[in-house]
Structures are given as structure tokens and as C-alpha cells.
Design a protein around this motif. Sequence first.
Motif, short mmCIF file in Angstrom:
data_model
loop_
_atom_site.label_atom_id
_atom_site.label_comp_id
_atom_site.label_asym_id
_atom_site.label_seq_id
_atom_site.Cartn_x
_atom_site.Cartn_y
_atom_site.Cartn_z
N LEU A 1 73.16 0.01 17.46
CA LEU A 1 74.84 -0.96 17.55
C LEU A 1 74.42 -1.96 18.58
O LEU A 1 74.45 -1.80 19.66
N PRO A 2 75.40 -3.27 18.73
CA PRO A 2 75.26 -4.51 19.71
C PRO A 2 76.51 -3.11 20.57
O PRO A 2 78.17 -2.51 20.09
N ASP A 3 76.29 -4.03 21.66
CA ASP A 3 76.78 -3.99 22.64
C ASP A 3 76.87 -4.74 24.00
O ASP A 3 76.25 -5.09 24.87
N THR A 4 78.33 -5.39 23.36
CA THR A 4 78.65 -6.41 24.63
C THR A 4 79.64 -6.18 25.39
O THR A 4 80.49 -6.94 26.15
N ASP B 1 82.95 -5.23 24.21
CA ASP B 1 84.09 -5.01 23.87
C ASP B 1 83.83 -4.04 22.16
O ASP B 1 83.11 -4.82 21.29
N ASP C 1 82.60 -5.97 18.84
CA ASP C 1 81.07 -4.97 17.90
C ASP C 1 81.44 -4.65 16.89
O ASP C 1 80.87 -4.35 16.05
N THR D 1 81.93 -6.77 14.28
CA THR D 1 80.19 -7.50 13.84
C THR D 1 79.59 -5.95 12.70
O THR D 1 79.26 -6.94 12.05
N VAL D 2 79.37 -5.03 12.92
CA VAL D 2 78.83 -4.04 12.52
C VAL D 2 79.39 -3.79 11.18
O VAL D 2 78.63 -4.02 9.80
N ARG E 1 76.59 4.43 20.41
CA ARG E 1 77.81 2.36 20.04
C ARG E 1 79.50 3.87 21.29
O ARG E 1 80.15 2.90 22.26
#
Lengths: 206, 206
Positions: free
Chosen positions: A86-89, A91, A95, A98-99, A148
Motif C-alpha cells: 500500500l502507498p505510504d506517503t 498521511d 493513503d 487512494t487505496v 501499512r
Amino acid sequence: MTAQPKDSSARRGTPDATRRNEASRRAIVTAAFELVGEVGYAKLSIEGIAARAGVGKQTIYRWWPSKGAVLFDAFLMFTGDQAPALPDTGDLEADLKTVLRATVEELNDPRFDEPMRALNTEILHDPALAAVYAERLDGPMKELKKQRLRAAQRAGQLSEAVDLDVAIDLLWGPLLNRWLQRSGPLTSGYADAVVETALNGLRPHA
Amino acid sequence: MTAQPKDSSARRGTPDATRRNEASRRAIVTAAFELVGEVGYAKLSIEGIAARAGVGKQTIYRWWPSKGAVLFDAFLMFTGDQAPALPDTGDLEADLKTVLRATVEELNDPRFDEPMRALNTEILHDPALAAVYAERLDGPMKELKKQRLRAAQRAGQLSEAVDLDVAIDLLWGPLLNRWLQRSGPLTSGYADAVVETALNGLRPHA
């Protein structure tokens, strides 16, 4: 008509045969995935898959015991193989939105809708398949989600007290349920609302 | 063999005939509900329902176009007729735990498990039935849930900012999803954890 091993070691051993096998397998699971979207699970047949893939029925039966098993491997190939972290920016809320928006898009995609309904029908009535699904498909995806969420716990954005299995169900359960039961519109706005409500909770804020 | 109205007004008008019709309808939907639990939806047939109910096939076709329609009315009779308001002791968390624990018990009850899986399979593949289900079965239940949540908002126990449809999905979605996909144990402890996590939210508390 002498008895022979199902897959002769002479053929299995060579790199060419391995490549041919791999190409056949891909053609078969791709055909199964496309066909179930066109005709539905009830009308999906090994004959139809074989015709679409350009192989003999026996080639399919050599590797799979049933159409459900072929379809399951199709899901593994199309979703399992490419499941990214999963994205990890940094925030969590952004995130998760987004998912979950991506999940909504996938559930609304006609190419995925019917095959996924077919798979879920099988799971609904087949505890053994449900167990395989949990272990091979849902399990690895759940682990990526947990990674995540653990990072969010370390960053102080997710409560340490939360059971991560429950957190995952709270975030993804509403989407899956709305899709399965067609109980309301499945939009990116809904995905955002689920994320915000799950993070903030239902209680009033002081 | 003269053409006649399907239900002659002479018979329909008398109290005795009305009572007989009502008794037949009850016998038919009860038979459908019991049978689907025993043989599964695929093997459920109008013939089988008629035999179990002790009526002729034509009696069933007089009122219902398909086995799915009979089963749907069975659900309305067994769940819709008796759907009570949610408890309101003044303690939202306790009341939600009571209700979600009862939902878990029902989902785990073998008498309901197979008929409800059959209904959900139909909904999964039939948008028209999904719409009827949403309007006649899920809709009225959702309204009762909203009444309880609105009372909680008035009592200051639920945020005014929360979308009640999202709140309902967050509370019931995880249970339904875990039941449908068999993705984990469905226990009263799980029901409690869902209620607590949904109320408190996933964020850390100051």
C-alpha cells in the motif's frame, strides 16, 4: 493406450517445454477470466475455456480438477501476482482514500465485476474454497494492509489498541458488502466517507 | 376447459377461502425455507416445494413466478414481519452490542445459514432482485437502525456529522462480509470489537 505419467519427465525437463507449459497455462486462465465475464459462471465450461485458449480439454484437466480451480488461478495471476504494498506517503487518511478509491474503481470495472461475482458465489457455498481463498489470495493482501496500518501505528496515526483485523474489516467490509449486495452507489465519495468515518469514529468529538 | 380468472372472485371473497389461501401460502413459503436449507438453492424446485407443502404445483404458480420469488417471500415472512425496533436503553454502545450479537447468532444458526446464502447468491447475480431486496427487506430494517442512531444523535452519543448510511455499513458490513466470505470467526467477541472500534474510530485518542 499404455499407461503413462500425466506429465512425462522428458517433456517437463526441457526449458522449451517449460516455456510452452507456461504459455498454455496463461492462455487457459486468461480464457477462463474473459469467458466468465461474458457468459457468467453457470455457463462457464472446461470445453469453452479449451476452445478459447486453443488447447485440448485434456490439457486443462492435466493441471486443474474443475472450472472453479482454473478461475481461482486466474484471480491469483491477475491480482495476486501484482499485489503491491500500500502507498505510504506518511498521511494515513490520504493513503487509505487512494487505496479505497482504487478498490471502488476495480469493483465497478465490468472486466472484473462478473468474474469476481462468480468467485464470491463459489466462496459463499464452498467452505474449502473459502479457506484456500483466505490463505492464498486474501491472506497476502491482508498482510500488505496490516504492514501499512502498523506503520501508521508507529507514526502515531492509528491507535495502538485497535485490532488490525477489525480495522481492515471496518475499512474494506463496507465497500465489499455494498458491491456484493448492490445496496447503494459505489463511488469515490463513498470510499472517502468510509475512510473518514472509520478513522474518526461515530462518537461526537469534543 | 373454459378460460377463467386465475383466482375466481366467488372464492376469493369468502372468509373461509381467504383463510385457506393464507394457510396454503404459509405452508408453501415454510416448505421453501426448510427445503433450501436441506438441499441448497440449486436443487430447490417448485415440485419439491409443492410436495413438501402438500399442494399442487399450480397453486404455487398461481402466486409466484419462480422459486426465487417464493424464497424471497419466505424471508419477508420470517424476518420482515417480525422486525422489531432496535433496543433503546439509553446506552448506544450496549444496545449496538446486543443487536450485533443477535445478528451473529442468526448468521451462525444452521436454519438460516443456507437459505440466506441462497438469497445472497441470487442478489449477487440479479440486479432486479437486489433492488426488490433493498426496497422490501433491507430498506425497512435500515430505517429501524436509523431511528436508533438518530435517537443516539439527539442524546449526544453519536456525531451529528456522521452519514447514517455509512454508519450502518461500518457496523453491519464487517459482520455480513465475514459471514459471506467466511474470512474469520464470527463470534460475540467480534461483534463487540466491531461496535467499539466503529464508535471510537481508528485514530489514537488523546
